[in-house]
Design a protein around this motif. Sequence first.
Motif, PDB file in Angstrom:
ATOM      1  N   GLY A 293      29.008  39.224  22.527  1.00 50.50           N
ATOM      2  CA  GLY A 293      29.180  39.149  21.097  1.00 50.50           C
ATOM      3  C   GLY A 293      28.368  40.531  20.571  1.00 50.50           C
ATOM      4  N   VAL A 294      28.622  40.400  19.343  1.00 50.51           N
ATOM      5  CA  VAL A 294      28.557  41.794  18.625  1.00 50.51           C
ATOM      6  C   VAL A 294      26.844  42.068  18.481  1.00 50.51           C
ATOM      7  N   PHE A 295      26.294  41.044  18.457  1.00 52.73           N
ATOM      8  CA  PHE A 295      24.825  41.249  18.151  1.00 52.73           C
ATOM      9  C   PHE A 295      24.088  41.861  19.361  1.00 52.73           C
ATOM     10  N   ARG A 296      24.127  41.135  20.648  1.00 50.25           N
ATOM     11  CA  ARG A 296      23.738  41.698  21.770  1.00 50.25           C
ATOM     12  C   ARG A 296      24.281  42.984  22.281  1.00 50.25           C
ATOM     13  N   ALA A 297      25.528  43.119  22.111  1.00 54.52           N
ATOM     14  CA  ALA A 297      26.378  44.421  22.549  1.00 54.52           C
ATOM     15  C   ALA A 297      25.900  45.316  21.560  1.00 54.52           C
ATOM     16  N   ALA A 298      25.753  45.415  20.351  1.00 53.58           N
ATOM     17  CA  ALA A 298      25.453  46.415  19.421  1.00 53.58           C
ATOM     18  C   ALA A 298      23.810  46.970  19.931  1.00 53.58           C
ATOM     19  N   LYS A 299      23.011  45.915  20.117  1.00 55.08           N
ATOM     20  CA  LYS A 299      21.642  46.201  20.719  1.00 55.08           C
ATOM     21  C   LYS A 299      21.535  47.070  21.952  1.00 55.08           C
ATOM     22  N   ARG A 300      22.426  46.933  22.705  1.00 55.23           N
ATOM     23  CA  ARG A 300      22.537  47.463  24.169  1.00 55.23           C
ATOM     24  C   ARG A 300      23.148  48.911  23.810  1.00 55.23           C
ATOM     25  N   LEU A 301      24.007  48.970  22.843  1.00 56.15           N
ATOM     26  CA  LEU A 301      24.684  50.226  22.641  1.00 56.15           C
ATOM     27  C   LEU A 301      24.007  51.034  21.555  1.00 56.15           C
ATOM     28  N   GLY A 302      22.948  50.545  21.145  1.00 52.42           N
ATOM     29  CA  GLY A 302      22.371  51.324  19.893  1.00 52.42           C
ATOM     30  C   GLY A 302      23.067  51.423  18.807  1.00 52.42           C
ATOM     31  N   LEU A 303      24.026  50.365  18.404  1.00 49.86           N
ATOM     32  CA  LEU A 303      24.711  50.433  17.206  1.00 49.86           C
ATOM     33  C   LEU A 303      24.457  49.298  16.041  1.00 49.86           C
ATOM     34  N   GLU A 304      22.972  48.973  16.273  1.00 50.21           N
ATOM     35  CA  GLU A 304      22.597  47.956  15.205  1.00 50.21           C
ATOM     36  C   GLU A 304      22.933  48.000  13.851  1.00 50.21           C
ATOM     37  N   ASP A 305      23.119  49.434  13.615  1.00 48.10           N
ATOM     38  CA  ASP A 305      23.501  49.694  12.053  1.00 48.10           C
ATOM     39  C   ASP A 305      24.672  49.360  11.631  1.00 48.10           C
ATOM     40  N   ILE A 306      25.762  49.289  12.437  1.00 48.93           N
ATOM     41  CA  ILE A 306      27.000  48.853  12.005  1.00 48.93           C
ATOM     42  C   ILE A 306      27.279  47.561  12.580  1.00 48.93           C
ATOM     43  N   ALA A 307      26.402  46.689  13.311  1.00 56.94           N
ATOM     44  CA  ALA A 307      27.026  45.281  13.694  1.00 56.94           C
ATOM     45  C   ALA A 307      27.042  44.410  12.554  1.00 56.94           C
ATOM     46  N   ILE A 308      28.243  43.851  12.356  1.00 55.49           N
ATOM     47  CA  ILE A 308      28.207  42.585  11.148  1.00 55.49           C
ATOM     48  C   ILE A 308      27.899  41.321  11.892  1.00 55.49           C
ATOM     49  N   HIS A 309      26.864  40.681  11.574  1.00 59.25           N
ATOM     50  CA  HIS A 309      26.504  39.301  11.993  1.00 59.25           C
ATOM     51  C   HIS A 309      25.506  38.649  11.303  1.00 59.25           C
ATOM     52  N   SER A 310      25.134  37.294  11.262  1.00 58.23           N
ATOM     53  CA  SER A 310      24.322  36.707  10.708  1.00 58.23           C
ATOM     54  C   SER A 310      23.572  35.642  11.909  1.00 58.23           C
ATOM     55  N   ARG A 311      22.205  35.950  12.304  1.00 55.28           N
ATOM     56  CA  ARG A 311      21.677  35.037  13.396  1.00 55.28           C
ATOM     57  C   ARG A 311      22.542  35.145  14.833  1.00 55.28           C
ATOM     58  N   GLY A 312      23.465  36.216  14.709  1.00 48.89           N
ATOM     59  CA  GLY A 312      24.198  36.624  16.354  1.00 48.89           C
ATOM     60  C   GLY A 312      25.572  35.985  15.855  1.00 48.89           C
ATOM     61  N   LEU A 313      25.933  35.304  14.833  1.00 49.24           N
ATOM     62  CA  LEU A 313      27.400  34.841  14.793  1.00 49.24           C
ATOM     63  C   LEU A 313      28.076  35.726  13.635  1.00 49.24           C
ATOM     64  N   GLU A 314      29.340  35.892  14.124  1.00 47.45           N
ATOM     65  CA  GLU A 314      30.075  37.101  13.334  1.00 47.45           C
ATOM     66  C   GLU A 314      30.649  36.086  12.204  1.00 47.45           C
ATOM     67  N   PRO A 315      30.848  36.865  11.149  1.00 47.28           N
ATOM     68  CA  PRO A 315      31.271  36.113   9.810  1.00 47.28           C
ATOM     69  C   PRO A 315      32.981  35.656   9.924  1.00 47.28           C
ATOM     70  N   ALA A 316      33.181  34.918   9.154  1.00 44.86           N
ATOM     71  CA  ALA A 316      34.861  34.516   8.915  1.00 44.86           C
ATOM     72  C   ALA A 316      35.236  35.546   8.081  1.00 44.86           C
ATOM     73  N   GLY A 317      36.627  35.188   7.373  1.00 49.38           N
ATOM     74  CA  GLY A 317      37.243  35.883   6.748  1.00 49.38           C
ATOM     75  C   GLY A 317      37.315  35.890   5.220  1.00 49.38           C
ATOM     76  N   TYR A 318      36.010  36.166   4.884  1.00 51.73           N
ATOM     77  CA  TYR A 318      35.391  36.295   3.380  1.00 51.73           C
ATOM     78  C   TYR A 318      34.456  37.193   3.043  1.00 51.73           C
ATOM     79  N   ASP A 319      34.779  38.428   2.600  1.00 53.50           N
ATOM     80  CA  ASP A 319      33.886  39.608   2.238  1.00 53.50           C
ATOM     81  C   ASP A 319      32.929  39.006   1.190  1.00 53.50           C
ATOM     82  N   PRO A 320      31.438  38.898   1.444  1.00 58.25           N
ATOM     83  CA  PRO A 320      30.368  38.765   0.501  1.00 58.25           C
ATOM     84  C   PRO A 320      30.288  39.722  -0.681  1.00 58.25           C
ATOM     85  N   ARG A 321      30.931  40.707  -0.784  1.00 64.17           N
ATOM     86  CA  ARG A 321      30.902  41.717  -1.536  1.00 64.17           C
ATOM     87  C   ARG A 321      31.834  41.475  -2.735  1.00 64.17           C
ATOM     88  N   THR A 322      32.801  40.808  -2.413  1.00 67.66           N
ATOM     89  CA  THR A 322      33.686  40.078  -3.396  1.00 67.66           C
ATOM     90  C   THR A 322      33.421  38.742  -3.629  1.00 67.66           C
TER      91      THR A 322
END
Length: 557
Positions: free
Chosen positions: A358-387
């Motif tokens: 998953g994104v959370f752990r992959a981002a940690k291993r690859l040093g890309l936590e600053d771009i990873a999108i998830h909450s508690r390790g679960l990736e979001p569904a299709g509704y952007d919270p900025r809208t």
Amino acid sequence: ALYLYKLARSGIDAFAPEQPLIFAAGPLNGTRVPMTSKVGFFFKSPLTGGYGESIVGGSLPRYPKWIGYDAVIITGKSDKPVYILFTEDGIEFRDAMELWGRTVEETDNILRKEFGNRASIATIGPAGENLVYFASICVDKWRQAGRCGGGAVMGSKNLKALVFVSNDNWIEPANPAELESLVQEILEARKKSAGVKRLHEYGTSAMTILANEMGFFPTLYWSQGHFSGWEKIGPDAVKSVLKHVYGCWNCFIACGRYVSVRTKWGRIEIDGPEYETIYAIGGLFGVSELEDLVYLNYLADIYGMDTITLGNVLGFAVEAYKRKRINYRIDFGDTEAAVKLIRKIAYREDIGNILADGVFRAAKRLGLEDIAIHSRGLEPAGYDPRTLKGMSLAYATSPRGACHLRMMAYYVDIKGLAGSPHELTEKKIEKLIEFEDFMSAFDSLMLCKFGRDIFTLRMMWKLLNAVTGFNMSYEEFREALERITLLTRLFNEREGLYKDTLPERFFRESLIFGKEERRLEREEFNRALRMYYEKRGINSDGRLKEKKKRELGLDKL
């Protein structure tokens, strides 16, 4: 949630043999109440390390109660692959060696030859066998208990499938006359529901129109809110390849779309694509051709993977390649690269072994936590919270991570049930809390949430009493819903997962929609979170207050 809390000891590994996998029906399943078309799987999630649940429909919801089970709790690990057969004569563990390694489609076909079309089959694919953290449990081939990695939990137990076979054994209610009256009320409400008509005509893909018109359709890994070319994968495109519609058991909406598409990989026939797949593989990964989308959907289904997480992983992989953190060449919309990568993920080969976490752990291993999108390790569904700003609170506070269903804030925002979708007012927080308990009623009774404008809390309360004879007061019913909602939170608190946060990118990056710049301000979110905590009885650090525990009887657990 209660059995999971009691049986899964604090700190247990998600793949420990003693970790329970709970399969549960609701009190209305197996009756003639319309839309009792869901059952649930509950477990500690390997993806998040916290509370895991996944709800699914298809043919399965009637069988547990008809056979005689309210819930099935599976612990331990078999020495070799098995599947479990459930019939009115009892339970039988059968050898599954010849099924191990086969896809979901192949497994279902083999078992259905033996047990016939009256059987309901829940199985895992290679992703579950290989402990991919977002592996699904797949029902009737194309219906998935997709979120949180329940398929991997099954795989860790060497459990390939659950097979249910039963005759029609309708559950007789405690109060038949009262139940019949309530059923007629439901059928009348159906006639007035515009949402039911729209879902029947287009299925969930209809959301693609609104998402792009309002600018909440996550695109190119959360960088935009509108996908150029969405029409080619939207509801009209899906309708053009429709073979027939179908519904889950005992559901009059029939939102399922069985499509037949000619692709360069051959003719593909599947159920779908659903909106969440259109968003995740279409929008996030940039696939604008329907045949490509359907084929990637097909691969996810036969390997047994959640398409929401998979689409997020594919989009994340593109960004990782651009930043030279992986050497697998992939770009947005590169279907050929995605086909190969999906297989690598399912079998944990090469870079797929990292992305399978998953994104959370992959981002940690690859040093890309600053771009990873998830909450508690679960990736979001299709509704952007900025809208849809109500979704910011939903993604942050949901017990299973960035979930769109626990609070159904997108529905509140889109419908304007508490003001503009672009604001987080006290009125909206109160409405979201109301809906959070409302959704707990759907999940506990195992009703489809597309009945949200048909059922009311009072109707659900009356249905529960008519079927069971509990004679629970309405106040007791409301308190039970709050207890259920907060018990799932308490499970996470015990596991150390009580901080409610969002990805930094949602605060750092604006969403450009047309000429409009949309932002989610950190203080705006923090203020909403504080109001939520105060009204819910939660301390400022995210832990449940002792007073609230005592009020709900949660202090005795």
